[in-house]
Every structure is written in C-alpha cells, then in structure tokens.
Write a protein that holds these residues in place. Structure first.
Motif, mmCIF file in Angstrom:
data_model
loop_
_atom_site.group_PDB
_atom_site.id
_atom_site.type_symbol
_atom_site.label_atom_id
_atom_site.label_comp_id
_atom_site.label_asym_id
_atom_site.label_seq_id
_atom_site.Cartn_x
_atom_site.Cartn_y
_atom_site.Cartn_z
ATOM 1 N N ARG A 73 25.515 73.566 37.439
ATOM 2 C CA ARG A 73 25.938 72.593 38.301
ATOM 3 C C ARG A 73 27.281 72.672 39.032
ATOM 4 N N ALA A 74 28.352 73.162 38.195
ATOM 5 C CA ALA A 74 29.694 73.478 38.833
ATOM 6 C C ALA A 74 29.561 74.421 39.978
ATOM 7 N N GLN A 75 28.612 75.574 39.695
ATOM 8 C CA GLN A 75 28.545 76.515 41.069
ATOM 9 C C GLN A 75 27.991 75.848 42.180
ATOM 10 N N ARG A 76 27.000 75.002 41.971
ATOM 11 C CA ARG A 76 26.301 73.928 43.279
ATOM 12 C C ARG A 76 27.474 73.583 43.890
ATOM 13 N N LEU A 77 28.087 72.755 43.055
ATOM 14 C CA LEU A 77 29.427 71.972 43.715
ATOM 15 C C LEU A 77 30.392 72.959 44.218
ATOM 16 N N VAL A 78 30.721 73.967 43.793
ATOM 17 C CA VAL A 78 31.562 75.175 44.584
ATOM 18 C C VAL A 78 30.932 75.243 45.818
ATOM 19 N N ALA A 79 29.546 75.853 45.841
ATOM 20 C CA ALA A 79 28.850 76.285 46.848
ATOM 21 C C ALA A 79 28.685 75.203 48.056
ATOM 22 N N ALA A 80 28.640 73.971 47.665
ATOM 23 C CA ALA A 80 28.403 72.929 48.572
ATOM 24 C C ALA A 80 29.650 72.542 49.096
ATOM 25 N N THR A 81 30.853 72.713 48.531
ATOM 26 C CA THR A 81 32.093 72.340 49.086
ATOM 27 C C THR A 81 32.679 73.715 49.826
ATOM 28 N N LEU A 82 32.326 74.802 49.826
ATOM 29 C CA LEU A 82 32.549 76.058 50.569
ATOM 30 C C LEU A 82 31.523 76.170 51.619
ATOM 31 N N ASP A 83 30.448 76.136 51.276
ATOM 32 C CA ASP A 83 29.379 76.335 52.333
ATOM 33 C C ASP A 83 29.038 75.203 53.222
ATOM 34 N N VAL A 84 29.197 73.916 52.699
ATOM 35 C CA VAL A 84 29.030 72.759 53.699
ATOM 36 C C VAL A 84 30.104 71.848 53.895
ATOM 37 N N GLU A 85 30.689 71.394 52.878
ATOM 38 C CA GLU A 85 31.673 70.382 53.264
ATOM 39 C C GLU A 85 32.940 70.985 54.108
ATOM 40 N N ILE A 86 33.434 71.996 53.732
ATOM 41 C CA ILE A 86 34.359 72.594 54.545
ATOM 42 C C ILE A 86 33.776 72.970 55.911
ATOM 43 N N GLY A 87 32.894 73.596 56.030
ATOM 44 C CA GLY A 87 32.292 73.919 57.313
ATOM 45 C C GLY A 87 32.041 72.624 58.254
ATOM 46 N N LEU A 88 31.720 71.559 57.744
ATOM 47 C CA LEU A 88 31.631 70.450 58.376
ATOM 48 C C LEU A 88 32.994 69.818 58.802
ATOM 49 N N HIS A 89 33.811 70.011 57.826
ATOM 50 C CA HIS A 89 35.247 69.509 58.222
ATOM 51 C C HIS A 89 35.975 70.285 59.159
ATOM 52 N N VAL A 90 35.682 71.817 59.184
ATOM 53 C CA VAL A 90 36.406 72.513 60.249
ATOM 54 C C VAL A 90 35.578 72.162 61.596
ATOM 55 N N ASP A 91 34.359 71.962 61.614
ATOM 56 C CA ASP A 91 33.754 71.527 62.711
ATOM 57 C C ASP A 91 34.264 70.230 63.408
ATOM 58 N N TYR A 92 34.524 69.350 62.675
ATOM 59 C CA TYR A 92 34.957 68.075 63.076
ATOM 60 C C TYR A 92 36.404 68.317 63.559
ATOM 61 N N CYS A 93 37.431 69.089 62.889
ATOM 62 C CA CYS A 93 38.550 69.282 63.235
ATOM 63 C C CYS A 93 38.665 70.057 64.737
ATOM 64 N N ARG A 94 38.001 70.968 64.926
ATOM 65 C CA ARG A 94 37.792 71.761 66.216
ATOM 66 C C ARG A 94 37.892 70.768 67.483
ATOM 67 N N ARG A 95 37.085 69.741 67.029
ATOM 68 C CA ARG A 95 37.077 68.680 68.291
ATOM 69 C C ARG A 95 38.298 67.841 68.244
ATOM 70 N N TRP A 96 39.123 68.050 67.548
ATOM 71 C CA TRP A 96 40.650 67.714 67.634
ATOM 72 C C TRP A 96 41.627 68.697 67.844
ATOM 73 N N GLY A 97 41.119 69.897 68.434
ATOM 74 C CA GLY A 97 42.140 70.871 68.666
ATOM 75 C C GLY A 97 42.524 71.800 67.775
ATOM 76 N N LEU A 98 42.086 71.499 66.364
ATOM 77 C CA LEU A 98 42.648 72.132 65.334
ATOM 78 C C LEU A 98 41.790 73.223 64.634
#
Length: 143
Positions: A73-98
C-alpha cells in the motif's frame, strides 16, 4: 462511517483551527482572485517541494511496515506521488513559467517540511509500526 460524517466530525473537533484555516488570508485572496501572482507562484514551488518530502515519508512507511500488504500500500502511494501527482504538478507549473529544475533549486520554507517531518517522526516512529498506529487510530474511533 461515511466520509461526509467523518469530515463533519473532524471539523467539529477542530472548530477554531478549521475556521482559522478556511479564513486564512491566502485562502481568502485565492478564492477572491486577488492573490498576487508572486504568492501563487511561491505556493506552487513549495507544493512541489512538499510532494517530494511526502513521497519520502511514504517510502519510510515501506521500511517501517510490519506486513507485506502494508508495504505494498505504501509503495503504491510512493508511486502515485512520484509518477502521477508530481508529474501533474510539474505540467501545471510549466503553464505558469516554472520549470522543474528551477523549482527543485528553490529553498524550502519551514512550513513546507513540517508535515512530512511529522509523518516521518511521529506517525511512523521506529518503535511504532503502521499496525500499531492503526490500532491506536481504531481506539480513537477514527476510520
């Protein structure tokens, strides 16, 4: 217990803190559309840095778990954070020039690391496993 009932109980139990949270100037300015752009950009950067710490806290949960199911369960949450959540956040931030590189090089605010540090030292202490935390949580009638 249903999620809405839990939420209502948590809000009622922390009424003063909850009101302070939802009436914080950052939240009010964000909701009204009056938050200065520089403040929002700082929030985006700090949230990126927080997500990295959050993933580390779940990684520590893997190490401190008593059972394979807890580790998975913890591994799935690590993977979801690293592989999905951070990626979505980075994509959104790029739209703000970050860029991700620029965010990674920013200094962390103390508040950014407090919750993951708490998770790493209190919720997941070396002497108390996740199973013990769940038992404690159950004794408090928390789902």
């Amino acid at each position: 217990m249903t999620e809405p009932a839990l939420f209502a109980r948590l809000v009622a139990a922390s009424d003063r803190d909850w009101r302070a949270y939802i009436r914080h100037p950052f939240v009010l300015l964000l909701a009204s559309g009056e938050l200065p752009e520089a403040c929002f950009r700082r929030y985006l950067v700090q949230d990126y840095l927080f997500l990295i710490h959050f993933a580390r806290a779940w990684g520590l949960a893997i190490y401190k778990s008593d059972a394979l199911g807890e580790m998975r369960r913890a591994q799935r949450l690590v993977a979801a954070t690293l592989d999905v959540e951070i990626g979505l956040h980075v994509d959104y931030c790029r739209r703000w020039g970050l860029s991700e590189a620029a965010m990674a090089n920013e200094p962390e605010a103390v508040a950014t690391i407090r919750i993951p540090a708490l998770c790493s030292t209190v919720v997941l202490p070396g002497t108390a496993s996740i199973s013990k935390w769940r038992s404690h949580r159950a004794s408090l009638a928390m789902p």
